[in-house]
Design an enzyme around this catalytic site. Structure first.
Site, PDB file in Angstrom:
ATOM      1  N   HIS A  20      -0.632  14.200  -1.033  1.00 23.16           N
ATOM      2  CA  HIS A  20      -1.395  14.703   0.122  1.00 23.16           C
ATOM      3  C   HIS A  20      -0.478  14.591   1.331  1.00 23.16           C
ATOM      4  O   HIS A  20      -0.054  13.477   1.677  1.00 23.16           O
ATOM      5  CB  HIS A  20      -2.647  13.855   0.345  1.00 23.16           C
ATOM      6  CG  HIS A  20      -3.553  13.830  -0.857  1.00 23.16           C
ATOM      7  ND1 HIS A  20      -4.644  14.655  -0.980  1.00 23.16           N
ATOM      8  CD2 HIS A  20      -3.507  13.097  -2.000  1.00 23.16           C
ATOM      9  CE1 HIS A  20      -5.247  14.421  -2.149  1.00 23.16           C
ATOM     10  NE2 HIS A  20      -4.572  13.477  -2.783  1.00 23.16           N
ATOM     11  N   GLU A 201     -10.818   9.689 -11.270  1.00 25.04           N
ATOM     12  CA  GLU A 201     -10.145   8.632 -10.492  1.00 25.04           C
ATOM     13  C   GLU A 201     -11.205   7.535 -10.333  1.00 25.04           C
ATOM     14  O   GLU A 201     -11.157   6.527 -11.042  1.00 25.04           O
ATOM     15  CB  GLU A 201      -9.689   9.171  -9.132  1.00 25.04           C
ATOM     16  CG  GLU A 201      -9.006   8.121  -8.248  1.00 25.04           C
ATOM     17  CD  GLU A 201      -8.729   8.607  -6.823  1.00 25.04           C
ATOM     18  OE1 GLU A 201      -9.372   9.573  -6.360  1.00 25.04           O
ATOM     19  OE2 GLU A 201      -7.867   7.984  -6.144  1.00 25.04           O
TER      20      GLU A 201
HETATM   21  N1  ADE Z   1      -7.410  12.302  -0.449  1.00 25.75           N
HETATM   22  C1  ADE Z   1      -6.243  11.685  -0.240  1.00 25.75           C
HETATM   23  N2  ADE Z   1      -5.988  10.848  -1.264  1.00 25.75           N
HETATM   24  C2  ADE Z   1      -7.016  10.947  -2.138  1.00 25.75           C
HETATM   25  C3  ADE Z   1      -7.316  10.353  -3.388  1.00 25.75           C
HETATM   26  N3  ADE Z   1      -6.522   9.444  -3.951  1.00 25.75           N
HETATM   27  N4  ADE Z   1      -8.482  10.688  -3.978  1.00 25.75           N
HETATM   28  C4  ADE Z   1      -9.293  11.567  -3.409  1.00 25.75           C
HETATM   29  N5  ADE Z   1      -9.050  12.157  -2.244  1.00 25.75           N
HETATM   30  C5  ADE Z   1      -7.916  11.854  -1.610  1.00 25.75           C
HETATM   31 ZN    ZN Z   2      -4.942  12.453  -4.537  1.00 22.87          ZN
END
Ligand code: ADE
Ligand code: ZN
Length: 338
Positions: A20, A201
């Protein structure tokens, strides 16, 4: 770990597929841009910012990450942020990056979409010419917002369609399943965008299935919770669907207690197309090379594992097959020397 494995990690050509750009905002640059824009930060020093980077979970990280991003206001800010990341990647032998940006984080506070995308894309273009680092740009929709808001963002992105390779889905996962975005992803695919999505995640394995079946994604970002569904693991292996795994991020956000508990090596040994990425390196304690080094150490990765991870990073990329073959040949040549 041996010096030879560390040397191999440094030398191997690599790609980064889960990054990101707002997550590369190092405190030093944050202070510099805050001063330039006359924005006050709730911190006295760079050390104080770093000390604040202790997270309970994904949401506690996102709160700080979105706060940090408010410093970014002009095209120049987005250019400087992106250029700074790409210069670092050059020093790590990263040959190609496919980076996420979160336009809604900026447009919702009045920054025009054009300022964001022109700043980022300008730096990517410069990096191709001046550093020899190629790239793709992935527009992420914030999943805590509505599908209607995502449609509005898609509308703003259309004039820049040629600059954007794919769309993605990020932000708070739990309670915001991929199914919420089925229609907008269909519209994006109809416009010619490729698709990826964060799933598995903090969210369950079921979200990985939804991302594949409803959003028709080419890769899953994270995906580490797939192991809760053995049938899904078999499918990911059979279809060689890449998982863009982010080891240091997963420890910082407490998906795994310690790096030694991470399931990357198991996924690799099972034959899944996994690779290493840094996610939000300014917040999680290391850029791409550091992720490779610490993971190799913690999971006792051997030479073959490391080479396979680097190979997978190119195989899973959106590069053309000719470009992939060239990079893979370079990897094999360097691996043969080690
Ligand atoms: N935005 C930035 N990092 C993120 C992550 N690890 N999971 C979800 N959204 C994000
Ligand atoms: Zn991410």
């Amino acid at each position: 770990m041996t010096d030879s494995l560390t040397g191999l990690i440094r030398e191997l050509p690599k790609t980064e597929l889960h990054l990101h750009i707002e997550g590369t905002f190092d405190p030093e640059l944050m202070f510099e841009i805050a001063q330039r824009n006359d924005v006050s930060l709730p911190y006295e020093s760079v050390d104080e910012i770093r000390a604040a980077y202790e997270f309970e979970n994904l949401q506690s990280f996102l709160d700080l990450y979105y706060a940090g991003a408010t410093v970014l206001q002009t095209q120049r800010d987005f250019h400087d942020l992106t250029w700074s990341y790409l210069q670092k990647m050059k020093t790590e032998n990263v040959r190609h990056v496919e980076i996420f940006f979160d336009p809604q984080t900026h447009t919702d506070r009045g920054v025009p979409f054009s300022e964001v995308v022109e700043g980022i894309y300008g730096a990517l273009n410069d990096a191709h010419g001046r550093l020899g680092v190629s790239s793709g740009l992935i527009l992420c929709f914030l999943r805590h917002l509505s599908e209607e808001a995502a449609f509005d963002t898609l509308e703003q992105a259309l004039p820049y369609k040629d600059w954007i390779t794919a769309v993605g889905l990020d932000s708070a996962e739990a309670g915001h399943p991929p199914s919420k975005f089925e229609n907008v992803f269909k519209a994006c695919r109809d416009e010619g965008f490729l698709a990826v999505a964060h799933a598995g995640e903090e969210g369950p394995a079921e979200y990985i299935r939804q991302a594949l079946d409803l959003l028709k994604v080419r890769r899953i970002d994270h995906g580490v919770r797939c192991t809760e569904d053995p049938q899904l693991v078999r499918r990911l292996k059979q279809e060689q669907i890449p998982l863009t795994v982010c080891p240091l991020s997963n420890v910082k956000l407490r998906i795994f207690d310690q790096l030694t508990d991470h399931n990357l090596k198991k996924l690799l040994d099972t034959g899944l197309c996994v690779m290493i990425n840094s996610d939000d390196p300014a917040y999680f304690g290391g850029y791409l090379q550091q992720n490779y080094i610490e993971t190799a150490e913690a999971l006792s990765l051997n030479k073959n594992d490391i080479v396979q991870l680097a190979r997978n990073s190119f195989i899973a990329s959106f590069l053309t097959s000719e470009d992939k073959q060239q990079h893979l040949a370079d990897i094999d040549r360097i691996a043969a020397r080690h």
